[in-house]
Design an enzyme around this catalytic site. Structure first.
Site, PDB file in Angstrom:
ATOM      1  N   GLY A 136       0.824  -1.210   0.000  1.00 23.71           N
ATOM      2  CA  GLY A 136       0.000   0.000   0.000  1.00 23.71           C
ATOM      3  C   GLY A 136       0.854   1.254   0.000  1.00 23.71           C
ATOM      4  NE  ARG A 157      -2.061  -5.054  -1.680  1.00 25.72           N
ATOM      5  CZ  ARG A 157      -1.449  -4.557  -0.616  1.00 25.72           C
ATOM      6  NH1 ARG A 157      -0.319  -5.112  -0.196  1.00 25.72           N
ATOM      7  NH2 ARG A 157      -1.933  -3.522   0.040  1.00 25.72           N
ATOM      8  CG  ASP A 178       3.277  -6.694   7.649  1.00 28.37           C
ATOM      9  OD1 ASP A 178       2.801  -6.257   6.593  1.00 28.37           O
ATOM     10  OD2 ASP A 178       2.574  -7.153   8.572  1.00 28.37           O
ATOM     11  CB  THR A 212       2.637   0.779   6.461  1.00 23.82           C
ATOM     12  OG1 THR A 212       1.271   0.482   6.780  1.00 23.82           O
ATOM     13  CG2 THR A 212       3.489   0.543   7.693  1.00 23.82           C
ATOM     14  CG  ASP A 214      -2.118  -0.161   8.119  1.00 25.19           C
ATOM     15  OD1 ASP A 214      -3.054   0.644   7.971  1.00 25.19           O
ATOM     16  OD2 ASP A 214      -1.922  -1.126   7.357  1.00 25.19           O
ATOM     17  CG  ASP A 269       0.979  -2.729  10.736  1.00 35.77           C
ATOM     18  OD1 ASP A 269       1.803  -2.119  10.015  1.00 35.77           O
ATOM     19  OD2 ASP A 269       0.168  -3.550  10.274  1.00 35.77           O
ATOM     20  NE  ARG A 306      -1.888  -4.454   7.677  1.00 36.83           N
ATOM     21  CZ  ARG A 306      -0.808  -5.166   7.426  1.00 36.83           C
ATOM     22  NH1 ARG A 306      -0.781  -6.008   6.424  1.00 36.83           N
ATOM     23  NH2 ARG A 306       0.265  -5.045   8.183  1.00 36.83           N
TER      24      ARG A 306
END
Length: 328
Positions: free
Chosen positions: A15, A76, A107, A130, A132, A134, A176
């Site tokens: 992303g 992707r 990740d 990212t 996120d 995370d 996510r």
């Protein structure tokens, strides 16, 4: 001692996040500073498989530090999940004379890179990008700060109409399975409730909290919901449940979606991307490999890709306490 790195490849994968262009710029210009050649690969791992490369220099990245998205694009790649696909990618890197790679992404990007490095021996460094946030091994990933500001600005506007019509708004944000965006934007926007995957509030507790707010005289409320929250099947079913059990509320749903990934990166993300990417190039030139760069307590550090993938970036428990106090 490993082979001297004379030519470094760079790509963005997974992303997109605001600040990726600032990271690309910093990689290319740091290579130029150290008289090292740089090659960009379009569309992440798929571009490596297809041999979609471009030679880059300091002028290639002018006027991109303020742009969202990524000039190298992202994709992707199912092909990279196969040994055959990874072998083709390795052949193309050798054809291009690339000695090492810098991977900008999350990740999933790092997992692919780790497998690739083990199979084909290409040194690589990961740069976390990212929204996120995370990723273990860094307090902040590139794009997270910009996404937070985008979300807070959107919620501020939603609150205007919520107040005007005495409505309850459920605002779903990305993340996510991590609640970083929801928790921090919820506090920043003054949300009455924040629902994140790390803390299961429970439907009954949510109803009790909203009912207390109504009795306390609040005529409108904002509930920020992380997309990975497990309290309901989805935010629409959650809103329907609340409307059924608290008919005094006029509940509406807003899903912010992909606007959180776009826009001009914040100053923080531009500086973070620059610091991380300079360090990534310098690590490769120092003979280091299979690491991820990060920022901890405002210091640029590195950890093994294995640590970054196996570790867990935990939510700040004190922020949960603060959100509960401020929602009264």
């Amino acid at each position: 001692m490993g082979k001297k790195v004379r030519r470094i490849g760079v790509m963005t994968s997974g992303g997109d996040s605001p600040g990726m262009n600032a990271a690309i710029r910093a990689v290319v210009r740091t290579c130029a500073y150290y008289h090292t050649e740089c090659v960009g690969y379009y569309r992440g791992y798929q571009g490596m498989i297809n041999g979609e490369s471009v030679n880059m220099n300091a002028r290639s990245v002018r006027n991109i530090i303020n742009q969202g998205g990524t000039i190298l694009q992202s994709a992707r790649s199912k092909g990279f999940l196969t040994e055959e696909g990874r072998a083709r990618a390795a052949e193309n890197l050798k054809r291009d004379g690339v000695d090492a790679m810098i991977l900008i992404g999350g990740d999933g990007t790092f997992r692919g890179g780790q497998v690739f490095s083990k199979e084909h021996g290409f040194p690589l460094i990961g740069v976390p990008g990212t929204i996120d946030n995370d990723i273990y091994g860094t307090n902040y990933a590139i794009g997270y700060d910009t996404a937070l500001n985008t979300v807070v600005e959107a919620i501020d506007k939603i609150r205007d109409t919520a107040s005007s019509h005495n409505r309850l708004f459920f605002v779903e944000v990305m993340g996510r399975d991590a609640g970083f965006i929801a928790l921090n934007s919820g506090i920043g926007a003054g949300a009455e409730e924040i629902l994140i995957p790390e803390e299961n509030l429970g439907l009954e507790r949510l109803l009790d909290s909203l009912e207390r707010s109504r009795r306390a005289g609040k005529t409108s409320s904002i509930v920020v919901v992380s997309e990975g929250d497990k309290i309901g099947k989805n935010v629409f079913e959650l809103a329907d449940y609340v409307k059924k059990n608290l008919p005094n509320y006029d509940a509406r749903v807003t899903v912010l979606g992909h606007i959180q990934r776009g826009g001009r990166p914040s100053c923080f993300d531009r500086v973070l991307a620059s610091r991380l990417s300079v360090k990534a190039v310098e690590l490769l030139l120092d003979g280091k490999k299979d690491l991820m760069v990060g920022m901890l307590n405002n210091e640029i550090v590195s950890c093994s890709l294995d640590q970054a993938l196996k570790g867990k970036h935990n939510i700040n428990k004190d922020l949960l306490r603060i959100s509960e106090i401020l929602s009264t």
